[in-house]
Design a protein around this motif. Structure first.
Motif, PDB file in Angstrom:
ATOM      1  N   GLY A 226       0.730  -4.504  -5.113  1.00 55.13           N
ATOM      2  CA  GLY A 226      -0.003  -5.019  -6.259  1.00 55.13           C
ATOM      3  C   GLY A 226      -1.122  -4.101  -6.704  1.00 55.13           C
ATOM      4  N   LYS A 227      -1.864  -3.559  -5.748  1.00 53.88           N
ATOM      5  CA  LYS A 227      -2.948  -2.634  -6.089  1.00 53.88           C
ATOM      6  C   LYS A 227      -2.405  -1.384  -6.772  1.00 53.88           C
ATOM      7  N   LYS A 228      -1.302  -0.884  -6.260  1.00 55.34           N
ATOM      8  CA  LYS A 228      -0.696   0.311  -6.845  1.00 55.34           C
ATOM      9  C   LYS A 228      -0.231   0.048  -8.269  1.00 55.34           C
ATOM     10  N   LEU A 229       0.476  -1.054  -8.492  1.00 54.63           N
ATOM     11  CA  LEU A 229       1.002  -1.364  -9.819  1.00 54.63           C
ATOM     12  C   LEU A 229      -0.109  -1.717 -10.799  1.00 54.63           C
ATOM     13  N   ALA A 230      -1.148  -2.381 -10.320  1.00 50.52           N
ATOM     14  CA  ALA A 230      -2.266  -2.714 -11.193  1.00 50.52           C
ATOM     15  C   ALA A 230      -2.915  -1.457 -11.754  1.00 50.52           C
ATOM     16  N   LYS A 231      -3.047  -0.441 -10.907  1.00 50.43           N
ATOM     17  CA  LYS A 231      -3.625   0.822 -11.364  1.00 50.43           C
ATOM     18  C   LYS A 231      -2.674   1.544 -12.300  1.00 50.43           C
TER      19      LYS A 231
END
Length: 282
Positions: A226-231
């Motif tokens: 999620g953190k990766k895709l949010a960025k």
């Protein structure tokens, strides 16, 4: 105007060439991403030193790059290290302004891949920057003559101390900095936060939309994803409990058409199982 004698003209030409060779981008072996402005093996390029193009076409009429929304590239936007120094790429080009020294790069890098995987063409209005996200659009103004260009940043560099941007041959020509090799400039981003269609959002849409990406019992893995895709997609994310599983969802987006376009894009970029989740706006 009287013509300079042969010796004077030759001396001026040699001085200009020396300035160019020092002013253009270095090509350190440790740069990431294969950028034209500073990476690759020592034998990667067909010539050792950078130079002016011979028999260059007339670039005085080359138009500015046309600023528009472009999603950030999947290549060239990760942290990287060059000559022992690490660089973190900015998450956004919004409100970016910088002043300093510009240089330019030419035939040595012409035809080779830039950091975001495109091919460097010194006759187009492009540039290299160390930390702006790729691609970005910036206005570059030569402080000494007030000439301006708009360029599309698609590469990394320059890696000489004190240089803030490396310009293509065409951009340097338009700024009248070829003879000096460098110029004092101010650069300002031209930023589009969303696609143009996002500007026309129906105020009557009663729903919020989320893109469900994956479901798993491994909460830690989904949090990392999620953190990766949010960025990457410049959205928030959430984990929704569902029995023994968690559902990873990106959003919210306030317009169904925009959410559908992003879903289609994500499916093409490695998330084929994604689908839309619709919730009423509170």
């Amino acid at each position: 105007m009287p013509m300079p004698n042969v010796n004077t003209a030759l001396l001026l030409t040699l001085l200009s060439m020396l300035t160019l060779l020092y002013g253009c981008s270095s090509s350190p072996d440790s740069a990431s991403g294969g950028s034209a402005a500073g990476s690759g093996k020592k034998d990667r390029y067909h010539q050792k030193d950078d130079a002016y193009p011979e028999n260059a076409p007339d670039v005085s009429k080359i138009p500015d790059a046309v600023p528009r929304y472009e999603p950030y590239s999947r290549k060239g936007n990760r942290p990287y290290t060059v000559l022992g120094r690490s660089y973190d790429v900015m998450a956004s080009a919004a409100n970016f302004r910088e002043s300093g020294t510009a240089s330019w790069y030419g035939t040595k890098f012409h035809g080779y891949h830039t950091s975001n995987g495109e091919v460097y063409d010194m006759y187009t209005m492009t540039a290299a920057h160390k930390t702006l996200p790729l691609p970005s659009f910036v206005r570059v103004r030569n402080i000494d003559n007030n000439k301006e260009v708009i360029v599309r940043v698609n590469d990394r560099g320059p890696f000489h101390d004190g240089r803030i941007i490396d310009l293509s041959y065409a951009a340097a020509y338009r700024l009248d900095m070829l003879k000096t090799g460098t110029a004092r400039v101010v650069i300002e981003s031209i930023y589009f936060p969303t696609p143009p269609s996002d500007a026309v959002v129906s105020a009557q849409d009663p729903n919020n939309y989320f893109i469900q990406v994956a479901a798993s019992a491994d909460k830690s893995r989904l949090t990392h994803m999620g953190k990766k895709l949010a960025k990457e997609y410049q959205l928030s994310y959430r984990l929704q409990p569902h029995g023994d599983l968690y559902r990873l969802q990106l959003g919210p987006l306030g317009h169904e058409g925009i959410a559908s376009k992003l879903l289609q894009k994500m499916r093409q970029q490695g998330y084929p199982a994604g689908y839309l989740v619709t919730e009423p706006k509170s």
